[in-house]
Design an enzyme around this catalytic site. Structure first.
Site, PDB file in Angstrom:
ATOM      1  N   VAL A 153       0.839  -1.200   0.000  1.00 45.03           N
ATOM      2  CA  VAL A 153       0.000   0.000   0.000  1.00 45.03           C
ATOM      3  C   VAL A 153       0.872   1.246   0.000  1.00 45.03           C
ATOM      4  CG1 VAL A 153      -1.750   1.305   1.255  1.00 45.03           C
ATOM      5  CG2 VAL A 153      -1.902  -1.188   1.145  1.00 45.03           C
ATOM      6  N   PRO A 191      10.359  -0.179   9.048  1.00 43.35           N
ATOM      7  CA  PRO A 191      11.486  -1.072   9.370  1.00 43.35           C
ATOM      8  C   PRO A 191      12.064  -1.735   8.128  1.00 43.35           C
ATOM      9  CG  PRO A 191       9.597  -1.464  10.821  1.00 43.35           C
ATOM     10  CD  PRO A 191       9.113  -0.586   9.717  1.00 43.35           C
ATOM     11  N   ASP A 233     -37.905  29.240 -10.821  1.00 40.06           N
ATOM     12  CA  ASP A 233     -39.142  29.209 -10.055  1.00 40.06           C
ATOM     13  C   ASP A 233     -38.959  28.470  -8.737  1.00 40.06           C
ATOM     14  OD1 ASP A 233     -40.532  30.660 -11.887  1.00 40.06           O
ATOM     15  OD2 ASP A 233     -41.535  28.955 -12.836  1.00 40.06           O
ATOM     16  N   LYS A 246     -43.247  32.152  -7.536  1.00 38.10           N
ATOM     17  CA  LYS A 246     -44.530  32.677  -7.086  1.00 38.10           C
ATOM     18  C   LYS A 246     -45.115  31.700  -6.079  1.00 38.10           C
ATOM     19  CE  LYS A 246     -45.552  34.987 -11.450  1.00 38.10           C
ATOM     20  NZ  LYS A 246     -44.311  34.582 -12.135  1.00 38.10           N
ATOM     21  N   VAL A 265     -47.062  25.028 -20.174  1.00 41.64           N
ATOM     22  CA  VAL A 265     -48.217  24.435 -19.502  1.00 41.64           C
ATOM     23  C   VAL A 265     -48.383  25.141 -18.161  1.00 41.64           C
ATOM     24  CG1 VAL A 265     -49.283  22.334 -18.594  1.00 41.64           C
ATOM     25  CG2 VAL A 265     -47.861  22.215 -20.649  1.00 41.64           C
ATOM     26  N   MET A 283     -52.404  22.990  -9.358  1.00 35.96           N
ATOM     27  CA  MET A 283     -52.479  24.058  -8.354  1.00 35.96           C
ATOM     28  C   MET A 283     -53.873  24.145  -7.732  1.00 35.96           C
ATOM     29  SD  MET A 283     -50.303  26.906 -10.517  1.00 35.96           S
ATOM     30  CE  MET A 283     -51.204  26.580 -12.052  1.00 35.96           C
ATOM     31  N   GLY A 320     -45.231  14.909  -6.177  1.00 42.50           N
ATOM     32  CA  GLY A 320     -45.083  13.887  -7.206  1.00 42.50           C
ATOM     33  C   GLY A 320     -43.683  13.782  -7.765  1.00 42.50           C
TER      34      GLY A 320
END
EC number: 2.1.1.107
Length: 478
Positions: free
Chosen positions: A26, A46, A252, A274, A310, A387, A416
Site C-alpha cells: 500500500v 522497518p 421558479d 410565485k 403548460v 395548483m 409527485g
C-alpha cells in the site's frame, strides 16, 4: 457515524516532502503516485518492498528505517500518509500529525484522516478526482472505471493544446465571459475529434484559425427551460446544456436544489418564484430581469418547473421578448401531469377507460369560475387539475352538480416524482374530506377519472397509495 463533508482540493506537492509511514504494498502504491507529481517522499518503515528499496538506493526516495517516531515530523513535511498494517502505528502517526496541524491520510480509516486520496482518472494534465469521502471507496473506484472507458487520451492532448496557448487566448479574450464562450465553441467543434485521430497539426491549425478571427460581438438571449417535475433525472439533455451555458438563471420556486446544482457553478441564480401564501415576484419584474440581463449580453435561462408552456406563463414571456427584440428559444420539460401520473402508476389514457386528457388550472376561484363544468363532467376522459389544493371543495361540488358520478375515482399526488411522494386515492364523493384528513399541501396534482383506479396495482414508486378515509355521516361541501 456520518463522515464530514470534504472540500475538494488539488495539492501542488512538487519538490515538497511527504512522509509515508509504512513500507508494504500500500505504501508503495502511494509513493509511486507521489513520485508521478514530483513530490519528495520520505518513507518511514522497518523494511521496504523491492520497488521501494530500489527507489531508495537510486535516491528517488528517502528512507527512515524504523518504527514511527515523532521526530520524523521535525523535517519540512507537507503531508503525512499512514499506510501500515499496524493500527497502533497509524494512530501514533495521525495523532502526531494532528498536533502539528498537518494534513494526514490514514489508509482505510476515515476517523483518523483529515484528507482523503480520491480515485483519479488521468489524461495527461487533465485529472478527474472522485471521492466518496472515505465512506465507500468501491463506489469511487467503480465510477472511475466507467469514466476511464468514456474519456480517451485525446482529452489530455486537448487540455495541453489549450494550456500551450493560454496567454494568447487570455489576451485575445480579456473578458472572462467572452473567453468562456470561446472555449465552449472550440470544445463543441472538431478539435477533440481531430486529436483522437492523431491529426495534431490539423487541430493546431483549427485553433490558430479560430484565434485569428475577430471576436464576435456578444448578444444576449433568453432560453425558457422546463425543468420537469420532481425527479431531477427528468431534466432533458437540452435543458442540461442550457444550464451549463447560462450566465443568469431565473428560477421558479418548485425547481429543486438538485437541478440547480447541475448548472454552471459561476452562473448567477435568482429565485423569481410565485407562491399563493409566501413571497412572490411580480411577472412584470421577471420581464424586467430578463430584458436587463439579455441586453447586457448575457445568456439568460428562465427555468420553470414542469413545462414552460403548460400553466407556466411562457407564452407571455415570449411575447414580451419578441416585442423587445430579444432572441429566444424554448426547451420543453416534462409537465407535472405526465410526471406525477407516471410515478403513481396511472396511465392518463387507456383504451378501456379514457380516450382524452384535459389539463386544467385551478389556481384561484376566478380560474374555476371560467371552466366549462358540463364538458368536464363527461365520462371516459381524464382530468388533471394543477395548483388545486385550495379549490378541492369547489372542484368536487361543481363536478357533482354538472353530473359527474360521485363514484368517479381520483388520485391526489403530493410531491409527485419526489422521494417524499404521497398518493391518496378515493372517489369524487370523498375528495375534499380525504385532502383535509391527510392535510395535503402543495405541490399536489389532482387526477380524476377511471384510470386512477389502476394506481392500486400499477404503482411502482414510493409508498403504497393511501385509500380515502371513511367520510363523516354528514359532510356538506363548502
Amino acid at each position: 457515524m456520518t463522515a464530514n463533508v470534504l472540500f475538494p482540493l488539488f495539492a501542488n506537492l512538487h519538490d515538497r516532502a511527504v512522509l509515508v509511514v509504512g513500507g508494504g504494498k500500500v505504501a508503495e502504491r502511494k509513493t509511486e503516485a507521489l513520485l508521478k507529481v514530483g513530490a519528495l517522499p520520505i518513507i518511514g518503515a522497518p523494511s521496504l518492498t523491492a520497488s521501494l528499496q530500489r527507489w531508495a538506493e537510486t535516491g528517488r526516495i528517502t528512507w527512515r528505517q524504523g518504527t514511527f517516531e515523532n521526530s520524523w515530523l521535525q523535517e519540512d513535511i507537507w503531508l503525512v500518509i499512514a499506510a501500515t498494517d499496524q493500527p497502533e502505528v497509524n494512530h501514533a502517526a495521525a495523532r502526531a500529525a494532528h498536533a502539528q496541524r498537518l494534513f494526514v491520510n490514514v489508509v482505510d480509516d476515515i476517523a483518523l484522516s483529515n484528507v482523503q486520496v480520491p480515485a483519479v482518472v488521468e489524461r495527461g494534465p487533465l485529472r478527474i478526482a472522485i471521492s466518496s469521502g472515505g465512506g465507500a471507496p468501491m463506489v469511487a473506484r467503480y465510477l472511475r472505471q466507467q469514466l476511464e472507458s468514456l474519456i480517451d487520451d485525446s482529452w489530455g492532448r486537448l487540455t495541453t493544446l489549450f494550456a500551450q496557448r493560454r496567454d494568447t487566448i487570455r489576451a485575445r479574450y480579456p473578458n472572462i465571459e467572452a473567453r468562456r464562450r470561446f472555449f465552449e465553441t472550440q470544445l463543441a467543434g472538431p478539435l477533440q475529434r481531430l486529436l483522437r485521430k492523431q491529426r495534431h497539426a490539423e487541430a493546431e491549425a483549427v485553433l490558430e484559425a479560430a484565434l485569428a478571427k475577430t471576436p464576435p460581438t456578444e448578444s444576449g438571449s433568453v432560453t425558457l427551460v422546463g425543468a420537469g417535475a420532481g425527479d431531477a433525472g427528468l431534466l432533458t439533455l437540452n435543458a442540461l446544456r442550457a444550464l451549463n451555458e447560462a450566465d443568469i438563471i431565473l428560477y421558479d420556486r418548485l425547481v429543486s436544489d438538485t437541478v440547480l446544482q447541475m448548472a454552471r457553478r459561476d452562473a448567477e441564480q435568482i429565485e423569481v418564484g410565485k407562491s399563493a401564501t409566501g413571497h412572490s415576484v411580480r411577472q412584470e419584474d421577471i420581464h424586467t430581469l430578463m430584458l436587463q440581463h439579455a441586453r447586457a449580453g448575457q445568456r439568460v435561462v428562465r427555468l420553470k418547473g414542469g413545462d414552460p408552456f403548460v400553466f407556466g406563463r411562457g407564452g407571455e414571456e415570449l411575447e414580451f421578448l419578441r416585442t423587445h427584440g430579444i432572441p429566444y428559444e424554448v426547451i420543453p420539460g416534462i409537465t407535472a401531469a405526465l410526471a406525477c401520473a407516471a410515478y403513481a402508476g396511472i396511465p392518463l389514457t387507456h383504451r378501456d377507460h379514457a380516450q382524452s386528457l384535459c389539463l386544467i388550472t385551478a389556481h384561484c376561484q376566478s380560474s374555476l369560475d371560467t371552466l366549462n363544468w358540463a364538458a368536464l363532467a363527461q365520462e371516459r376522459q381524464t382530468l388533471a387539475f394543477y395548483m388545486g389544493v385550495a379549490g378541492l371543495p369547489t372542484i368536487q361540488q361543481r363536478l357533482c352538480e354538472a353530473g359527474r358520478t360521485e363514484t368517479t375515482p381520483f388520485a391526489l399526488i403530493e410531491n409527485g416524482a419526489r422521494a417524499q411522494q404521497r398518493v391518496l386515492t378515493g372517489t369524487l364523493k370523498t375528495l375534499a374530506h380525504t385532502a383535509q384528513t391527510y392535510a395535503v399541501r402543495p405541490p399536489a396534482l389532482l387526477i380524476l377519472g377511471e384510470v386512477t383506479a389502476l394506481a392500486e396495482h400499477l404503482h411502482w414508486f414510493g409508498t403504497t397509495p393511501l385509500s380515502a378515509p371513511c367520510p363523516p355521516r354528514t359532510h356538506p361541501i363548502s
